[in-house]
Design a protein around this motif. Structure first.
Motif, PDB file in Angstrom:
ATOM      1  N   LEU A 182       0.583   7.888  -5.533  1.00 26.77           N
ATOM      2  CA  LEU A 182       0.287   6.897  -4.513  1.00 26.77           C
ATOM      3  C   LEU A 182       1.319   5.786  -4.629  1.00 26.77           C
ATOM      4  N   THR A 183       1.651   5.165  -3.522  1.00 25.44           N
ATOM      5  CA  THR A 183       2.570   4.041  -3.595  1.00 25.44           C
ATOM      6  C   THR A 183       1.772   2.743  -3.542  1.00 25.44           C
ATOM      7  N   TYR A 184       2.259   1.760  -4.272  1.00 25.82           N
ATOM      8  CA  TYR A 184       1.590   0.459  -4.337  1.00 25.82           C
ATOM      9  C   TYR A 184       1.402  -0.142  -2.950  1.00 25.82           C
ATOM     10  N   GLU A 185       2.418  -0.076  -2.108  1.00 26.46           N
ATOM     11  CA  GLU A 185       2.331  -0.717  -0.804  1.00 26.46           C
ATOM     12  C   GLU A 185       1.260  -0.075   0.071  1.00 26.46           C
ATOM     13  N   ASP A 186       1.082   1.254  -0.040  1.00 29.35           N
ATOM     14  CA  ASP A 186       0.036   1.918   0.743  1.00 29.35           C
ATOM     15  C   ASP A 186      -1.351   1.459   0.304  1.00 29.35           C
ATOM     16  N   ILE A 187      -1.563   1.367  -1.013  1.00 28.86           N
ATOM     17  CA  ILE A 187      -2.859   0.905  -1.518  1.00 28.86           C
ATOM     18  C   ILE A 187      -3.107  -0.538  -1.094  1.00 28.86           C
ATOM     19  N   ALA A 188      -2.088  -1.391  -1.258  1.00 25.26           N
ATOM     20  CA  ALA A 188      -2.239  -2.793  -0.896  1.00 25.26           C
ATOM     21  C   ALA A 188      -2.508  -2.954   0.602  1.00 25.26           C
ATOM     22  N   LEU A 189      -1.818  -2.173   1.423  1.00 21.44           N
ATOM     23  CA  LEU A 189      -2.008  -2.242   2.869  1.00 21.44           C
ATOM     24  C   LEU A 189      -3.409  -1.803   3.263  1.00 21.44           C
ATOM     25  N   SER A 190      -3.888  -0.725   2.631  1.00 26.34           N
ATOM     26  CA  SER A 190      -5.218  -0.233   2.949  1.00 26.34           C
ATOM     27  C   SER A 190      -6.290  -1.245   2.567  1.00 26.34           C
ATOM     28  N   SER A 211      -7.532 -14.827  -1.609  1.00 23.17           N
ATOM     29  CA  SER A 211      -7.918 -14.765  -3.016  1.00 23.17           C
ATOM     30  C   SER A 211      -8.736 -13.518  -3.306  1.00 23.17           C
ATOM     31  N   VAL A 212      -9.576 -13.102  -2.359  1.00 23.06           N
ATOM     32  CA  VAL A 212     -10.351 -11.866  -2.537  1.00 23.06           C
ATOM     33  C   VAL A 212      -9.417 -10.664  -2.551  1.00 23.06           C
ATOM     34  N   GLN A 213      -8.495 -10.614  -1.594  1.00 21.85           N
ATOM     35  CA  GLN A 213      -7.538  -9.511  -1.548  1.00 21.85           C
ATOM     36  C   GLN A 213      -6.692  -9.465  -2.818  1.00 21.85           C
ATOM     37  N   ASP A 220       6.684 -15.197   2.115  1.00 20.37           N
ATOM     38  CA  ASP A 220       6.875 -14.672   3.463  1.00 20.37           C
ATOM     39  C   ASP A 220       5.672 -13.864   3.957  1.00 20.37           C
ATOM     40  N   GLY A 221       4.616 -13.787   3.125  1.00 15.53           N
ATOM     41  CA  GLY A 221       3.431 -13.045   3.510  1.00 15.53           C
ATOM     42  C   GLY A 221       3.497 -11.562   3.199  1.00 15.53           C
ATOM     43  N   LYS A 222       4.652 -11.088   2.737  1.00 15.39           N
ATOM     44  CA  LYS A 222       4.807  -9.677   2.398  1.00 15.39           C
ATOM     45  C   LYS A 222       4.335  -9.428   0.969  1.00 15.39           C
ATOM     46  N   PHE A 223       4.161  -8.139   0.642  1.00 18.97           N
ATOM     47  CA  PHE A 223       3.691  -7.786  -0.688  1.00 18.97           C
ATOM     48  C   PHE A 223       4.794  -7.928  -1.728  1.00 18.97           C
ATOM     49  N   ASN A 224       4.483  -8.627  -2.809  1.00 22.42           N
ATOM     50  CA  ASN A 224       5.363  -8.578  -3.975  1.00 22.42           C
ATOM     51  C   ASN A 224       5.156  -7.248  -4.678  1.00 22.42           C
ATOM     52  N   GLN A 225       6.151  -6.818  -5.413  1.00 20.69           N
ATOM     53  CA  GLN A 225       6.049  -5.533  -6.110  1.00 20.69           C
ATOM     54  C   GLN A 225       5.580  -5.719  -7.548  1.00 20.69           C
ATOM     55  N   PRO A 226       4.708  -4.830  -8.015  1.00 21.80           N
ATOM     56  CA  PRO A 226       4.278  -4.902  -9.410  1.00 21.80           C
ATOM     57  C   PRO A 226       5.353  -4.320 -10.322  1.00 21.80           C
ATOM     58  N   SER A 227       5.135  -4.424 -11.615  1.00 23.36           N
ATOM     59  CA  SER A 227       6.085  -3.863 -12.583  1.00 23.36           C
ATOM     60  C   SER A 227       5.347  -3.577 -13.885  1.00 23.36           C
ATOM     61  N   LYS A 228       6.029  -2.918 -14.790  1.00 19.42           N
ATOM     62  CA  LYS A 228       5.473  -2.670 -16.102  1.00 19.42           C
ATOM     63  C   LYS A 228       5.576  -3.929 -16.965  1.00 19.42           C
TER      64      LYS A 228
END
Length: 352
Positions: free
Chosen positions: A240-248, A318-320, A342-350
């Motif tokens: 799964l990609t992070y952005e897809d999960i975050a978007l959903s 805050s809930v999201q 900018d309202g876009k998703f930041n990317q996670p990392s290890k």
């Protein structure tokens, strides 16, 4: 009335019988009235330009419980119009005194709290979810009253139906054929209340959704993610990609909270979030490193789940944030802030 023995913290109590102004102790949700007079005020302002706004607190910390105080509209206006008199230190002292007062009222039996019990109902719902999704990956979000009571709302109310029909669906990358809005012609009454579902493309495209609003005010929003999980042709299988999960999750949470705030007369509600069928599934962070793609770690559980009691004073963001952060952690990744400036998703990392 006999006092019921139960353990409860002051934060939880604030959203129910302790719902009184910290200054004048006026009852903010009068018995017999559906009006809510209380206003959740910021001690350090939400904006740096607001009253008492100069602080090192982050925007997320400004929305946390420790920086909030419950007030009636009159006192809310009073303290914000006189920030020099009503300082951060003074407001924190008043809040602490109010919490002590609420605790003493509870201990002396002057505040009665109805027993909270939605566990049996939720157990049944989760069993039905698991049976429904089969072997596919689904993202599930629900909002449930803390106390279950039949026929709490009319699910066929025209205004409620209008809100359901304005719900958005996530626009996953590469799947532009998915409609942006749900199709209102798929809405119909059922044994629970009202349902809108689109399952015609499950077999071919592995996409679909199911939305239900119950007569007891429980509502749920389910989205099939199997299509994006199996479409990552350039990545290892079961990713799964992070952005897809975050978007959903952001789409589902936004839709249900909109229904809650407009149509459900509840101050507190249980948020439940799940992703199903994730055994041996990995998460792609969206980052590329010098030696390839950056992933988390494969999941060993069949289902990932996160519950959270939320109150009307909490912001949508805050809930999201709390939900997405938790699921990122489940996959062995970390993220400080989900949303960028900018309202876009930041990317996670290890963690390094």
């Amino acid at each position: 009335m006999e006092k019921e023995e139960m353990s409860i913290d002051v934060k939880t109590l604030w959203g129910r019988s302790g719902n009184r102004c910290a200054f004048c102790k006026i009852e903010l949700t009068p018995i017999g009235s559906k009006s809510t007079l209380g206003e959740m005020a910021h001690i350090v302002a939400k904006s740096p330009k607001g009253p008492r706004g100069q602080s090192n607190l982050t925007s997320e910390q400004r929305d946390e419980y420790s920086n909030l105080i419950l007030l009636c509209p009159t006192d809310h206006t009073l303290i914000d119009s006189n920030p020099e008199e009503w300082t951060v230190e003074k407001l924190k002292q008043i809040k602490a005194e109010h919490e002590h007062w609420v605790s003493s009222q509870l201990e002396n039996g002057r505040i009665y709290i109805n027993k909270i019990d939605n566990s049996t109902f939720m157990k049944v719902r989760e069993e039905e979810w698991i049976n429904f999704v089969g072997n596919y990956v689904w993202s599930i979000v629900s909002l449930t009253p803390l106390n279950i009571s039949n026929d709490s709302i009319d699910p066929l109310n025209p205004d409620l139906l209008k809100s359901i029909h304005t719900l958005k669906l996530p626009q996953f990358y590469g799947y532009t054929s998915i409609s942006d809005n749900i199709n209102k012609f798929h809405t119909k009454p059922n044994e629970y209340g009202v349902i809108n579902e689109e399952l015609r493309h499950i077999e071919q495209y592995k996409f679909g959704h199911k939305i239900q609003v119950f007569r007891n005010a429980h509502c749920e929003f389910m989205i099939c993610l199997e299509g994006v999980a199996s479409s990552a042709n350039t990545l290892p299988s079961r990713v799964l990609t992070y952005e897809d999960i975050a978007l959903s999750f952001t789409t589902q949470i936004n839709g249900l909270i909109n229904i809650w705030t407009k149509h459900l007369e509840l101050n507190d509600i249980l948020l439940t979030t799940l992703i199903t069928n994730v055994t041996n599934t990995n998460l792609y962070s969206g980052r590329k490193t010098w030696n390839g793609y950056e992933f988390g770690f494969p999941i060993t559980s069949q289902v990932l789940k996160y519950n959270k009691n939320i109150n009307r004073y909490e912001t949508l963001e805050s809930v999201q944030e709390s939900v997405i952060k938790r699921f990122v952690n489940y996959f062995g990744l970390n993220i400080d802030r989900v949303f960028g400036e900018d309202g876009k998703f930041n990317q996670p990392s290890k963690l390094y």
